[in-house]
Design an enzyme around this catalytic site. Sequence first.
Site, PDB file in Angstrom:
ATOM      1  N   ARG A  67       1.055  -1.036  -0.170  1.00  0.00           N
ATOM      2  CA  ARG A  67      -0.110   0.176   0.131  1.00  0.00           C
ATOM      3  C   ARG A  67       0.609   1.128  -0.439  1.00  0.00           C
ATOM      4  O   ARG A  67       1.809   1.477   0.685  1.00  0.00           O
ATOM      5  CB  ARG A  67      -1.155  -0.140   1.327  1.00  0.00           C
ATOM      6  CG  ARG A  67      -1.606   1.228   1.301  1.00  0.00           C
ATOM      7  CD  ARG A  67      -3.006   0.855   2.574  1.00  0.00           C
ATOM      8  NE  ARG A  67      -4.014   0.106   2.763  1.00  0.00           N
ATOM      9  CZ  ARG A  67      -4.101  -0.181   3.587  1.00  0.00           C
ATOM     10  NH1 ARG A  67      -4.106   0.482   5.033  1.00  0.00           N
ATOM     11  NH2 ARG A  67      -5.973  -0.648   3.703  1.00  0.00           N
ATOM     12  N   ARG A 181      -5.255   3.471  17.373  1.00  0.00           N
ATOM     13  CA  ARG A 181      -5.343   2.858  16.140  1.00  0.00           C
ATOM     14  C   ARG A 181      -5.334   3.471  15.021  1.00  0.00           C
ATOM     15  O   ARG A 181      -4.278   4.939  15.575  1.00  0.00           O
ATOM     16  CB  ARG A 181      -6.941   2.671  16.574  1.00  0.00           C
ATOM     17  CG  ARG A 181      -8.170   1.751  15.946  1.00  0.00           C
ATOM     18  CD  ARG A 181      -7.672   0.264  16.337  1.00  0.00           C
ATOM     19  NE  ARG A 181      -8.359  -0.427  16.044  1.00  0.00           N
ATOM     20  CZ  ARG A 181      -8.844  -1.416  14.977  1.00  0.00           C
ATOM     21  NH1 ARG A 181      -8.146  -1.359  14.298  1.00  0.00           N
ATOM     22  NH2 ARG A 181      -9.074  -1.954  15.210  1.00  0.00           N
ATOM     23  N   LYS A 182      -5.537   3.136  14.064  1.00  0.00           N
ATOM     24  CA  LYS A 182      -5.655   3.824  12.490  1.00  0.00           C
ATOM     25  C   LYS A 182      -6.324   5.124  12.671  1.00  0.00           C
ATOM     26  O   LYS A 182      -6.974   5.458  13.620  1.00  0.00           O
ATOM     27  CB  LYS A 182      -6.665   3.429  11.603  1.00  0.00           C
ATOM     28  CG  LYS A 182      -7.563   2.890  11.429  1.00  0.00           C
ATOM     29  CD  LYS A 182      -8.524   2.379  10.509  1.00  0.00           C
ATOM     30  CE  LYS A 182      -8.589   2.706   8.905  1.00  0.00           C
ATOM     31  NZ  LYS A 182      -8.999   1.916   8.360  1.00  0.00           N
ATOM     32  N   GLY A 440     -16.617  -5.827   1.857  1.00  0.00           N
ATOM     33  CA  GLY A 440     -16.723  -7.602   2.217  1.00  0.00           C
ATOM     34  C   GLY A 440     -17.285  -7.517   3.910  1.00  0.00           C
ATOM     35  O   GLY A 440     -17.852  -8.327   3.868  1.00  0.00           O
ATOM     36  N   CYS A 445     -14.515  -0.728   4.597  1.00  0.00           N
ATOM     37  CA  CYS A 445     -13.094   0.305   3.901  1.00  0.00           C
ATOM     38  C   CYS A 445     -14.007   1.070   2.499  1.00  0.00           C
ATOM     39  O   CYS A 445     -13.472   1.230   1.965  1.00  0.00           O
ATOM     40  CB  CYS A 445     -12.578  -1.249   3.136  1.00  0.00           C
ATOM     41  SG  CYS A 445     -11.537  -1.946   4.999  1.00  0.00           S
ATOM     42  N   GLY A 446     -15.347  -0.073   2.002  1.00  0.00           N
ATOM     43  CA  GLY A 446     -16.139   0.270   0.923  1.00  0.00           C
ATOM     44  C   GLY A 446     -17.259   1.608   0.818  1.00  0.00           C
ATOM     45  O   GLY A 446     -18.670   1.621   0.406  1.00  0.00           O
TER      46      GLY A 446
HETATM   47 FE1  SRM Z   1      -9.353  -0.392   5.283  1.00  0.00          FE
HETATM   48  C1  SRM Z   1      -8.662  -2.850   7.478  1.00  0.00           C
HETATM   49  C2  SRM Z   1      -8.521  -2.759   2.720  1.00  0.00           C
HETATM   50  C3  SRM Z   1      -9.834   1.531   3.481  1.00  0.00           C
HETATM   51  C4  SRM Z   1     -11.758   0.603   7.370  1.00  0.00           C
HETATM   52  N1  SRM Z   1      -8.737  -2.301   5.194  1.00  0.00           N
HETATM   53  C5  SRM Z   1      -8.296  -3.043   6.009  1.00  0.00           C
HETATM   54  C6  SRM Z   1      -7.510  -4.503   5.543  1.00  0.00           C
HETATM   55  C7  SRM Z   1      -5.712  -3.441   5.397  1.00  0.00           C
HETATM   56  C8  SRM Z   1      -7.330  -5.549   6.077  1.00  0.00           C
HETATM   57  C9  SRM Z   1      -6.935  -6.551   6.469  1.00  0.00           C
HETATM   58  O1  SRM Z   1      -5.380  -7.038   6.564  1.00  0.00           O
HETATM   59  O2  SRM Z   1      -6.915  -7.632   5.416  1.00  0.00           O
HETATM   60  C10 SRM Z   1      -8.182  -4.286   4.055  1.00  0.00           C
HETATM   61  C11 SRM Z   1      -6.982  -4.856   3.546  1.00  0.00           C
HETATM   62  C12 SRM Z   1      -7.432  -5.562   2.372  1.00  0.00           C
HETATM   63  C13 SRM Z   1      -6.805  -5.835   0.782  1.00  0.00           C
HETATM   64  O3  SRM Z   1      -5.733  -6.466   0.236  1.00  0.00           O
HETATM   65  O4  SRM Z   1      -6.934  -4.801   0.329  1.00  0.00           O
HETATM   66  C14 SRM Z   1      -8.059  -3.361   4.082  1.00  0.00           C
HETATM   67  N2  SRM Z   1      -9.680   0.011   3.254  1.00  0.00           N
HETATM   68  C15 SRM Z   1      -8.848  -1.217   2.962  1.00  0.00           C
HETATM   69  C16 SRM Z   1      -9.364  -0.382   1.040  1.00  0.00           C
HETATM   70  C17 SRM Z   1      -8.019  -0.755   1.036  1.00  0.00           C
HETATM   71  C18 SRM Z   1     -10.392  -1.121   0.848  1.00  0.00           C
HETATM   72  C19 SRM Z   1     -10.688  -0.691  -1.231  1.00  0.00           C
HETATM   73  O5  SRM Z   1     -10.751  -1.211  -1.628  1.00  0.00           O
HETATM   74  O6  SRM Z   1     -10.611   0.924  -1.594  1.00  0.00           O
HETATM   75  C20 SRM Z   1      -8.803   0.924   1.895  1.00  0.00           C
HETATM   76  C21 SRM Z   1      -7.420   1.499   1.716  1.00  0.00           C
HETATM   77  C22 SRM Z   1      -7.253   2.784   1.627  1.00  0.00           C
HETATM   78  C23 SRM Z   1      -5.877   3.635   2.329  1.00  0.00           C
HETATM   79  O7  SRM Z   1      -5.743   3.635   0.382  1.00  0.00           O
HETATM   80  O8  SRM Z   1      -5.466   3.538   2.889  1.00  0.00           O
HETATM   81  C24 SRM Z   1      -9.626   0.830   3.196  1.00  0.00           C
HETATM   82  N3  SRM Z   1     -10.838   1.275   5.443  1.00  0.00           N
HETATM   83  C25 SRM Z   1     -10.899   2.095   4.692  1.00  0.00           C
HETATM   84  C26 SRM Z   1     -11.907   2.750   5.219  1.00  0.00           C
HETATM   85  C27 SRM Z   1     -12.756   3.863   4.226  1.00  0.00           C
HETATM   86  C28 SRM Z   1     -12.191   5.514   4.664  1.00  0.00           C
HETATM   87  O9  SRM Z   1     -10.889   5.875   5.362  1.00  0.00           O
HETATM   88  O10 SRM Z   1     -12.559   6.475   3.864  1.00  0.00           O
HETATM   89  C29 SRM Z   1     -12.113   2.836   6.112  1.00  0.00           C
HETATM   90  C30 SRM Z   1     -13.503   3.225   6.853  1.00  0.00           C
HETATM   91  C31 SRM Z   1     -13.091   4.651   7.462  1.00  0.00           C
HETATM   92  C32 SRM Z   1     -12.394   4.561   8.774  1.00  0.00           C
HETATM   93  O11 SRM Z   1     -11.109   4.297   8.849  1.00  0.00           O
HETATM   94  O12 SRM Z   1     -12.762   4.793  10.040  1.00  0.00           O
HETATM   95  C33 SRM Z   1     -11.383   1.549   6.616  1.00  0.00           C
HETATM   96  N4  SRM Z   1      -9.675  -1.039   7.093  1.00  0.00           N
HETATM   97  C34 SRM Z   1     -11.306  -0.484   8.212  1.00  0.00           C
HETATM   98  C35 SRM Z   1     -11.329  -0.760   9.328  1.00  0.00           C
HETATM   99  C36 SRM Z   1     -12.349  -0.881  10.478  1.00  0.00           C
HETATM  100  C37 SRM Z   1     -11.022   0.313  11.321  1.00  0.00           C
HETATM  101  C38 SRM Z   1     -12.097   0.406  12.919  1.00  0.00           C
HETATM  102  O13 SRM Z   1     -11.983   1.299  13.770  1.00  0.00           O
HETATM  103  O14 SRM Z   1     -12.442  -0.783  13.438  1.00  0.00           O
HETATM  104  C39 SRM Z   1     -10.425  -1.603   9.265  1.00  0.00           C
HETATM  105  C40 SRM Z   1      -9.949  -3.147  10.167  1.00  0.00           C
HETATM  106  C41 SRM Z   1      -8.956  -3.155  11.460  1.00  0.00           C
HETATM  107  O15 SRM Z   1      -8.174  -1.962  11.397  1.00  0.00           O
HETATM  108  O16 SRM Z   1      -9.472  -3.440  12.362  1.00  0.00           O
HETATM  109  C42 SRM Z   1      -9.712  -2.063   8.362  1.00  0.00           C
HETATM  110 FE1  SF4 Z   2     -14.015  -6.004   5.364  1.00  0.00          FE
HETATM  111 FE2  SF4 Z   2     -12.336  -3.945   4.724  1.00  0.00          FE
HETATM  112 FE3  SF4 Z   2     -11.578  -6.237   3.765  1.00  0.00          FE
HETATM  113 FE4  SF4 Z   2     -13.078  -5.064   2.616  1.00  0.00          FE
HETATM  114  S1  SF4 Z   2     -11.647  -4.803   2.544  1.00  0.00           S
HETATM  115  S2  SF4 Z   2     -13.471  -7.435   3.296  1.00  0.00           S
HETATM  116  S3  SF4 Z   2     -14.618  -4.134   4.113  1.00  0.00           S
HETATM  117  S4  SF4 Z   2     -11.549  -5.550   5.999  1.00  0.00           S
END
Ligand code: SRM
Ligand code: SF4
Length: 517
Positions: A67, A181-182, A440, A445-446
Amino acid sequence: MTIATTTTKLNKVEKAKAEKDGLAVKDEIEHFANIGWEAIDKTDLEIRLKWLGIFYRPVTPGKFMLRLRIPNGCLNSEKMRVLAEIVQRYGDEGSADITTRQNIQLRGVRLEDIPEIFRKLKAVGMTSIQSGFDNVRNLTGSPVAGIDRDELIDTRQLLQKLQNMITNNGEGNYAFTNLPRKFNIAIEGGRDNSIHAEINDIAFIPAYQNGELGFNVLVGGYLSAQRCAEAVPLNAWVPTNDEVIELCGAILNVYTKNGLAEGLRASRQKARMMWLIDKWGIDKFRAEVEKELGKKLAVAAPTNEITQDKKDHLGVHPQKQEGYSYVGLHVPVGRLDAEAMFELARLADVYGNGEIRATVEQNFIIPYIANENLEAFLAESLLQRFRIDPAPLTRSLISCTGNRYCNFALVETKQRGLKIAQELDQELEISQRVRIHWTGCPNSCGQAQAGDIGLMGTKVRKDGQTVEGVNLYTEGKVGKDAQLGKLVQKSIACDELKPLLRDLLIEKFGAKPKNKT
Ligand code: SRM
Ligand code: SF4
């Protein structure tokens, strides 16, 4: 004794960080590349490597996701070519995704190649550092900064400076690698809230104070499985200069320093910054930020300048620079292959000034196309694939990674979402914009809660079997009166989804069945 008591208050991730900071793996990366991923300590592999933006994927062991950081979504042809070269060497397993934070993730990456990849990224001014886990994620801004006719503030330099501060110019910065946290930060310079201010931990939105243009500040917005919270006003205004960077630093310090004492480091589910704001109340939170800053904050301006609905930037748009246009290309569910990336770079060079912008809708913009060259540009074959005028549902479709690569996923998202959107586009006449967001799992994240229609993956019992399904959200609003959508129906099996969406589109979004004669 004290140590033991403190340790019991730490969750598993905090214990790992206390043992060794995530960023420390930076010095071990050559070693990891030499010994191979299977020999790496589990915590380093699955957790700490994320501090370098390297994500071990249990779904595709040995093929990592990388990333990047792309502040304000701004990149150029040179950078795009480097990214394309990286994924090209992995053949069919190499690909890239545009993310919902205006960023790019590379797929299929082998750990043994990482040192060389890092050197290549550095040579073109890119980094992946601190892009995952308890770090500040990609910094978002308007994708048309500097070219938008309605623009108020060009945020590009501010966001680059902010990234440089947070990451120590891409070298890594231990001051900000142990957040509870993030953390998400966004700075808006336009009028359409292109950044989703409401779901960022810190968001800056344009506002005039005594005739001077600056930013009102919002804090605490986030989405998670446990809870979703809209950002709340900090009751602070800052001018459009380094005070933005200082304020971000102060807020990050307050969050980091108080994380343990206020219990944020005990549970991952209650660790985002809004939990601290809840605990203290916004007045105390603001006072602590002022204390950290060492000065008083100006109170917020009474109104802000977000006056427009959110744009999607697709199609041809005149720039503020006379004689030039920017063109928004639709990249279906944000998925790219090396060939398309090379071609985008070529188009940006031949027709534009080499710049390429990524959007939170998972699309690209190519700016600075001289108006007399537009016709030739639009006739390029890549524009048959990345269209400027896709059918309405396909146009506004957003999707997270889903089960193809993400082990949290409860369903497949991207291909299913695209197929349903394309089929419904064939069947229905839809005159208004309908934004469908697929995610998903409940991590969202979506951004299911931001969609006109949000679909969140779940498991459903059907005919005695467990099958893929979704929970349905509606009424998410973005842009000037942004609000989070609500859960309206649970546990819809995916194979029953299309007719349900069809009815919803007809009843609530004015869609009409197409005449099949
Ligand atoms: Fe996300 C975790 C993908 C935007 C909330 N997110 C993850 C992980 C890293 C989990 C993992 O290790 O597999 C996903 C990686 C999957 C992969 O192989 O791609 C993942 N998040 C994504 C992306 C790629 C979705 C997408 O297809 O666009 C986005 C990457 C953004 C970036 O460039 O950094 C992405 N994630 C978001 C957003 C949207 C936003 O930022 O507008 C959110 C909700 C907003 C927020 O963060 O408040 C989001 N992701 C999460 C969470 C829940 C956070 C929480 O506080 O509980 C997790 C799980 C965690 O952190 O424990 C997570
Ligand atoms: Fe869940 Fe984020 Fe993975 Fe999508 S990319 S399946 S919302 S953790």
